[in-house]
Design a protein around this motif. Structure first.
Motif, PDB file in Angstrom:
ATOM      1  N   PRO A  39       0.746  -1.195  -0.289  1.00 30.21           N
ATOM      2  CA  PRO A  39      -0.134  -0.153  -0.001  1.00 30.21           C
ATOM      3  C   PRO A  39       0.878   1.382   0.092  1.00 30.21           C
ATOM      4  O   PRO A  39       1.828   1.444   0.961  1.00 30.21           O
ATOM      5  CB  PRO A  39      -0.799   0.003   1.344  1.00 30.21           C
ATOM      6  N   GLY A  40       0.557   1.973  -1.037  1.00 30.25           N
ATOM      7  CA  GLY A  40       1.328   3.409  -1.001  1.00 30.25           C
ATOM      8  C   GLY A  40       2.610   3.320  -1.631  1.00 30.25           C
ATOM      9  O   GLY A  40       3.331   4.337  -1.640  1.00 30.25           O
ATOM     10  N   LYS A  41       2.930   2.241  -2.185  1.00 26.23           N
ATOM     11  CA  LYS A  41       4.365   1.862  -2.780  1.00 26.23           C
ATOM     12  C   LYS A  41       4.310   1.597  -4.135  1.00 26.23           C
ATOM     13  O   LYS A  41       3.209   0.976  -4.623  1.00 26.23           O
ATOM     14  CB  LYS A  41       5.135   1.223  -2.026  1.00 26.23           C
ATOM     15  N   GLU A  42       5.300   1.714  -4.842  1.00 26.43           N
ATOM     16  CA  GLU A  42       5.335   1.408  -6.203  1.00 26.43           C
ATOM     17  C   GLU A  42       5.566  -0.121  -6.358  1.00 26.43           C
ATOM     18  O   GLU A  42       5.971  -0.664  -5.427  1.00 26.43           O
ATOM     19  CB  GLU A  42       6.659   1.997  -6.853  1.00 26.43           C
ATOM     20  N   PRO A  86       6.762  -8.960   8.306  1.00 24.87           N
ATOM     21  CA  PRO A  86       5.518  -7.997   7.867  1.00 24.87           C
ATOM     22  C   PRO A  86       5.788  -7.214   6.655  1.00 24.87           C
ATOM     23  O   PRO A  86       4.813  -6.869   6.085  1.00 24.87           O
ATOM     24  CB  PRO A  86       5.467  -7.269   9.291  1.00 24.87           C
ATOM     25  N   GLU A  87       6.941  -6.816   6.620  1.00 20.95           N
ATOM     26  CA  GLU A  87       7.262  -6.105   5.407  1.00 20.95           C
ATOM     27  C   GLU A  87       7.170  -6.862   4.182  1.00 20.95           C
ATOM     28  O   GLU A  87       7.182  -5.997   3.145  1.00 20.95           O
ATOM     29  CB  GLU A  87       8.663  -5.344   5.565  1.00 20.95           C
ATOM     30  N   ASP A  88       6.744  -8.007   4.080  1.00 21.09           N
ATOM     31  CA  ASP A  88       6.503  -8.592   2.847  1.00 21.09           C
ATOM     32  C   ASP A  88       5.066  -8.621   2.431  1.00 21.09           C
ATOM     33  O   ASP A  88       4.683  -9.144   1.532  1.00 21.09           O
ATOM     34  CB  ASP A  88       6.963 -10.149   3.105  1.00 21.09           C
ATOM     35  N   THR A  89       4.276  -7.933   3.267  1.00 27.28           N
ATOM     36  CA  THR A  89       2.809  -7.744   3.142  1.00 27.28           C
ATOM     37  C   THR A  89       2.681  -6.734   1.839  1.00 27.28           C
ATOM     38  O   THR A  89       3.201  -5.790   1.669  1.00 27.28           O
ATOM     39  CB  THR A  89       2.325  -7.041   4.146  1.00 27.28           C
ATOM     40  N   ALA A  90       2.044  -7.472   0.793  1.00 27.67           N
ATOM     41  CA  ALA A  90       1.823  -6.812  -0.660  1.00 27.67           C
ATOM     42  C   ALA A  90       0.816  -7.455  -1.302  1.00 27.67           C
ATOM     43  O   ALA A  90       0.491  -8.963  -1.059  1.00 27.67           O
ATOM     44  CB  ALA A  90       3.113  -6.576  -1.170  1.00 27.67           C
ATOM     45  N   ILE A  91       0.391  -6.990  -2.443  1.00 29.44           N
ATOM     46  CA  ILE A  91      -0.192  -7.763  -3.470  1.00 29.44           C
ATOM     47  C   ILE A  91       0.981  -8.288  -4.412  1.00 29.44           C
ATOM     48  O   ILE A  91       1.899  -7.463  -4.691  1.00 29.44           O
ATOM     49  CB  ILE A  91      -1.246  -7.172  -4.331  1.00 29.44           C
ATOM     50  N   TYR A  92       0.853  -9.770  -4.576  1.00 31.77           N
ATOM     51  CA  TYR A  92       1.939 -10.362  -5.670  1.00 31.77           C
ATOM     52  C   TYR A  92       1.468 -10.489  -6.829  1.00 31.77           C
ATOM     53  O   TYR A  92       0.297 -11.057  -6.923  1.00 31.77           O
ATOM     54  CB  TYR A  92       2.610 -11.527  -4.831  1.00 31.77           C
ATOM     55  N   TYR A  93       2.256 -10.067  -7.805  1.00 33.59           N
ATOM     56  CA  TYR A  93       1.790 -10.360  -9.276  1.00 33.59           C
ATOM     57  C   TYR A  93       2.642 -11.194  -9.813  1.00 33.59           C
ATOM     58  O   TYR A  93       3.923 -10.951  -9.665  1.00 33.59           O
ATOM     59  CB  TYR A  93       1.551  -8.976  -9.822  1.00 33.59           C
ATOM     60  N   CYS A  94       2.180 -11.975 -10.742  1.00 35.76           N
ATOM     61  CA  CYS A  94       3.031 -12.688 -11.666  1.00 35.76           C
ATOM     62  C   CYS A  94       2.988 -12.029 -13.110  1.00 35.76           C
ATOM     63  O   CYS A  94       1.963 -11.497 -13.341  1.00 35.76           O
ATOM     64  CB  CYS A  94       2.906 -14.223 -11.782  1.00 35.76           C
ATOM     65  N   ALA A  95       4.121 -12.159 -13.811  1.00 33.65           N
ATOM     66  CA  ALA A  95       4.168 -11.266 -15.113  1.00 33.65           C
ATOM     67  C   ALA A  95       5.115 -12.344 -15.943  1.00 33.65           C
ATOM     68  O   ALA A  95       5.918 -12.843 -15.474  1.00 33.65           O
ATOM     69  CB  ALA A  95       4.901 -10.032 -14.808  1.00 33.65           C
ATOM     70  N   GLN A 121      -3.171 -11.439  -2.790  1.00 32.03           N
ATOM     71  CA  GLN A 121      -2.858 -10.561  -1.543  1.00 32.03           C
ATOM     72  C   GLN A 121      -2.224 -11.632  -0.458  1.00 32.03           C
ATOM     73  O   GLN A 121      -2.513 -12.878  -0.314  1.00 32.03           O
ATOM     74  CB  GLN A 121      -4.058 -10.109  -0.649  1.00 32.03           C
ATOM     75  N   VAL A 122      -0.843 -11.150   0.116  1.00 37.66           N
ATOM     76  CA  VAL A 122      -0.355 -11.780   1.001  1.00 37.66           C
ATOM     77  C   VAL A 122      -0.005 -10.801   2.187  1.00 37.66           C
ATOM     78  O   VAL A 122       0.313  -9.744   2.054  1.00 37.66           O
ATOM     79  CB  VAL A 122       1.368 -12.163   0.589  1.00 37.66           C
ATOM     80  N   THR A 123      -0.687 -11.119   3.332  1.00 34.00           N
ATOM     81  CA  THR A 123      -0.605 -10.446   4.565  1.00 34.00           C
ATOM     82  C   THR A 123       0.175 -11.283   5.676  1.00 34.00           C
ATOM     83  O   THR A 123      -0.158 -12.379   6.006  1.00 34.00           O
ATOM     84  CB  THR A 123      -1.969 -10.046   5.325  1.00 34.00           C
TER      85      THR A 123
END
Length: 126
Positions: A39-42, A86-95, A121-123
């Motif tokens: 959230p809030g990051k690139e 906890p800092e691994d929390t993010a939405i993970y995308y494959c490309a 989503q990974v939380t």
């Protein structure tokens, strides 16, 4: 039509593990990668694998904890995530990329990847 479908995300405690999957279809790629966006990051690069020889590359922040792999027969890309923080929390995308050369800085650039999944989503709770 190319589709990438991620799965395997969820809620896990710090120190735990998750394995993400990305089912792909439609064509051959030069390489595939995982990115994540908190959230809030690139959106940032996590890991990549080159199809020619299965050579992998990792972001420094997850090196030694995450492993990218693929199952050629199942058309699936994986990301095994251990020792989650906890800092691994993010939405993970494959490309997926169709660039003629998938190496060096190419693998970590978002613009190098032509196809994207919808994300999972990974939380990680502390």
């Amino acid at each position: 039509q190319v589709q990438l479908v991620e799965s395997g995300g969820g809620l896990v405690q710090a120190g735990g593990s998750l394995r993400l999957s990305c089912l792909h279809s439609g064509r051959t790629f030069s390489g595939m990668a995982w990115f994540r966006q908190a959230p809030g990051k690139e959106r940032e690069f996590v890991a990549a694998i080159r199809w020619q020889d299965d050579i992998t590359d990792y972001a420094d922040s997850i090196k030694g904890r995450f492993t990218v792999s693929r199952d050629k027969t199942e058309n699936t890309l994986y990301l095994q995530m251990n020792s989650l923080k906890p800092e691994d929390t993010a939405i993970y995308y494959c490309a997926a990329s169709t660039r003629p050369i998938y190496a060096g800085n190419t693998v970590s650039r978002r613009a190098s990847h032509d196809y994207w999944g919808q994300g999972t989503q990974v939380t990680v709770s502390s």
